[in-house]
Design a protein around this motif. Structure first.
Motif, mmCIF file in Angstrom:
data_model
loop_
_atom_site.group_PDB
_atom_site.id
_atom_site.type_symbol
_atom_site.label_atom_id
_atom_site.label_comp_id
_atom_site.label_asym_id
_atom_site.label_seq_id
_atom_site.Cartn_x
_atom_site.Cartn_y
_atom_site.Cartn_z
ATOM 1 N N SER A 29 36.942 46.309 35.737
ATOM 2 C CA SER A 29 38.082 45.881 34.912
ATOM 3 C C SER A 29 38.931 44.853 35.645
ATOM 4 C CB SER A 29 38.953 47.082 34.537
ATOM 5 O OG SER A 29 38.206 48.037 33.856
ATOM 6 N N GLU A 30 39.183 45.104 36.925
ATOM 7 C CA GLU A 30 39.977 44.161 37.704
ATOM 8 C C GLU A 30 39.220 42.847 37.894
ATOM 9 O OE1 GLU A 30 42.311 43.715 41.966
ATOM 10 O OE2 GLU A 30 41.312 45.599 41.502
ATOM 11 N N ALA A 31 37.922 42.922 38.109
ATOM 12 C CA ALA A 31 37.114 41.707 38.247
ATOM 13 C C ALA A 31 37.199 40.861 36.979
ATOM 14 C CB ALA A 31 35.668 42.078 38.555
ATOM 15 N N ILE A 32 37.119 41.493 35.831
ATOM 16 C CA ILE A 32 37.205 40.762 34.564
ATOM 17 C C ILE A 32 38.580 40.130 34.402
ATOM 18 C CG2 ILE A 32 37.213 41.035 32.042
ATOM 19 C CD1 ILE A 32 34.930 43.129 32.513
ATOM 20 N N ARG A 33 39.632 40.849 34.768
ATOM 21 C CA ARG A 33 40.985 40.270 34.696
ATOM 22 C C ARG A 33 41.086 39.022 35.569
ATOM 23 N NH1 ARG A 33 42.542 45.609 34.478
ATOM 24 N NH2 ARG A 33 42.897 45.765 36.719
ATOM 25 N N ILE A 34 40.524 39.092 36.773
ATOM 26 C CA ILE A 34 40.550 37.932 37.667
ATOM 27 C C ILE A 34 39.772 36.777 37.051
ATOM 28 C CG2 ILE A 34 39.767 37.039 39.904
ATOM 29 C CD1 ILE A 34 40.361 39.907 41.023
ATOM 30 N N LEU A 35 38.595 37.055 36.525
ATOM 31 C CA LEU A 35 37.781 36.008 35.908
ATOM 32 C C LEU A 35 38.483 35.366 34.717
ATOM 33 C CD1 LEU A 35 34.366 37.841 36.126
ATOM 34 C CD2 LEU A 35 34.868 35.621 37.175
ATOM 35 N N GLU A 36 39.236 36.145 33.969
ATOM 36 C CA GLU A 36 39.972 35.601 32.825
ATOM 37 C C GLU A 36 41.123 34.711 33.261
ATOM 38 O OE1 GLU A 36 40.874 39.286 30.820
ATOM 39 O OE2 GLU A 36 39.135 39.081 29.492
ATOM 40 N N GLN A 37 41.664 34.943 34.441
ATOM 41 C CA GLN A 37 42.817 34.184 34.924
ATOM 42 C C GLN A 37 42.439 32.946 35.728
ATOM 43 O OE1 GLN A 37 45.036 37.073 37.154
ATOM 44 N NE2 GLN A 37 45.667 38.199 35.339
ATOM 45 N N ARG A 38 41.235 32.954 36.293
ATOM 46 C CA ARG A 38 40.835 31.859 37.181
ATOM 47 C C ARG A 38 39.606 31.165 36.619
ATOM 48 N NH1 ARG A 38 42.575 32.563 43.116
ATOM 49 N NH2 ARG A 38 41.248 30.737 43.199
ATOM 50 N N HIS A 39 39.590 29.864 36.770
ATOM 51 C CA HIS A 39 38.465 29.084 36.254
ATOM 52 C C HIS A 39 37.652 28.448 37.379
ATOM 53 C CE1 HIS A 39 40.098 29.697 32.282
ATOM 54 N NE2 HIS A 39 41.269 29.315 32.747
ATOM 55 N N ASP A 40 37.926 28.865 38.609
ATOM 56 C CA ASP A 40 37.251 28.278 39.760
ATOM 57 C C ASP A 40 36.269 29.242 40.436
ATOM 58 O OD1 ASP A 40 39.278 29.968 40.648
ATOM 59 O OD2 ASP A 40 39.827 28.689 42.346
ATOM 60 N N ILE A 41 35.951 30.349 39.803
ATOM 61 C CA ILE A 41 35.048 31.328 40.395
ATOM 62 C C ILE A 41 33.607 30.909 40.121
ATOM 63 C CG2 ILE A 41 34.299 33.732 40.331
ATOM 64 C CD1 ILE A 41 37.275 34.421 39.769
ATOM 65 N N CYS A 42 32.823 30.865 41.179
ATOM 66 C CA CYS A 42 31.438 30.392 41.079
ATOM 67 C C CYS A 42 30.421 31.503 41.266
ATOM 68 C CB CYS A 42 31.184 29.318 42.130
ATOM 69 S SG CYS A 42 32.263 27.904 41.990
ATOM 70 N N ILE A 43 30.808 32.586 41.946
ATOM 71 C CA ILE A 43 29.888 33.670 42.276
ATOM 72 C C ILE A 43 30.564 35.009 42.027
ATOM 73 C CG2 ILE A 43 28.675 34.846 44.179
ATOM 74 C CD1 ILE A 43 28.254 32.106 45.452
ATOM 75 N N VAL A 44 29.811 35.948 41.478
ATOM 76 C CA VAL A 44 30.250 37.345 41.397
ATOM 77 C C VAL A 44 29.210 38.176 42.142
ATOM 78 C CG1 VAL A 44 30.585 39.344 39.886
ATOM 79 C CG2 VAL A 44 31.548 37.124 39.251
ATOM 80 N N PHE A 45 29.698 38.974 43.080
ATOM 81 C CA PHE A 45 28.852 39.864 43.882
ATOM 82 C C PHE A 45 29.376 41.280 43.688
ATOM 83 C CE2 PHE A 45 27.956 41.523 48.358
ATOM 84 C CZ PHE A 45 26.649 41.856 48.077
ATOM 85 N N THR A 46 28.537 42.177 43.195
ATOM 86 C CA THR A 46 28.990 43.518 42.878
ATOM 87 C C THR A 46 27.996 44.578 43.305
ATOM 88 O OG1 THR A 46 29.805 44.961 41.106
ATOM 89 C CG2 THR A 46 28.004 43.476 40.541
ATOM 90 N N ASP A 47 28.520 45.748 43.597
ATOM 91 C CA ASP A 47 27.664 46.903 43.803
ATOM 92 C C ASP A 47 27.207 47.379 42.430
ATOM 93 O OD1 ASP A 47 27.017 49.892 44.298
ATOM 94 O OD2 ASP A 47 27.324 49.082 46.301
ATOM 95 N N VAL A 48 26.019 47.955 42.366
ATOM 96 C CA VAL A 48 25.502 48.462 41.098
ATOM 97 C C VAL A 48 26.314 49.675 40.633
ATOM 98 C CG1 VAL A 48 23.496 49.571 40.015
ATOM 99 C CG2 VAL A 48 23.189 47.563 41.474
ATOM 100 N N HIS A 49 26.704 50.522 41.568
ATOM 101 C CA HIS A 49 27.427 51.742 41.208
ATOM 102 C C HIS A 49 28.923 51.518 41.350
ATOM 103 C CE1 HIS A 49 23.768 54.017 40.895
ATOM 104 N NE2 HIS A 49 23.382 53.490 42.040
ATOM 105 N N LEU A 50 29.612 51.548 40.227
ATOM 106 C CA LEU A 50 31.058 51.401 40.202
ATOM 107 C C LEU A 50 31.649 52.576 39.435
ATOM 108 C CD1 LEU A 50 31.342 47.636 39.199
ATOM 109 C CD2 LEU A 50 31.437 48.607 41.505
#
Length: 111
Positions: A29-50
């Motif tokens: 949820s926090e990652a999505i909020r950040i992505l919605e606010q910023r337009h300069d993100i090029c990579i998302v790296f995540t653990d499978v289990h959240l």
């Protein structure tokens, strides 16, 4: 986004030393909020289990559908993830991953 804070912090530090600007999120949820606010993100790296409303694979699928140019990476120490489970073009790093290989993969993704 890494589910274990120590691993997340040390990986973020290594990526910053390699010249990347790193934004950390504690949940999908926090990652999505950040992505919605910023337009300069090029990579998302995540653990499978959240521990959130969606797991890492669902997060990557959501990001792929909403922000197709973003490069996607996943990791897990507990799950073996096949290419068919990942969005097209996403890469999987099983834990423990070599941080130098991760940095190299990120650099190659941005070329």
């Amino acid at each position: 986004m890494e589910d274990e804070s120590f691993i997340r912090l040390s990986t973020a530090d290594e990526l910053q030393q390699a010249g990347f600007v790193v934004l950390e999120a504690d949940s999908a949820s926090e990652a999505i909020r950040i992505l919605e606010q910023r337009h300069d993100i090029c990579i998302v790296f995540t653990d499978v289990h959240l521990e959130d409303s969606m797991d890492g694979l669902e997060l990557l699928r959501f990001v792929a559908s909403r922000w197709p140019p973003i490069r996607l990476f996943a990791t897990s120490g507990a799950a073996a993830v096949t290419d068919s489970e990942l969005p097209s073009g996403a890469k999987f790093f099983p834990k423990p991953y070599d941080r130098a290989s991760l940095v190299s993969a990120f650099q190659n993704a941005l070329r």
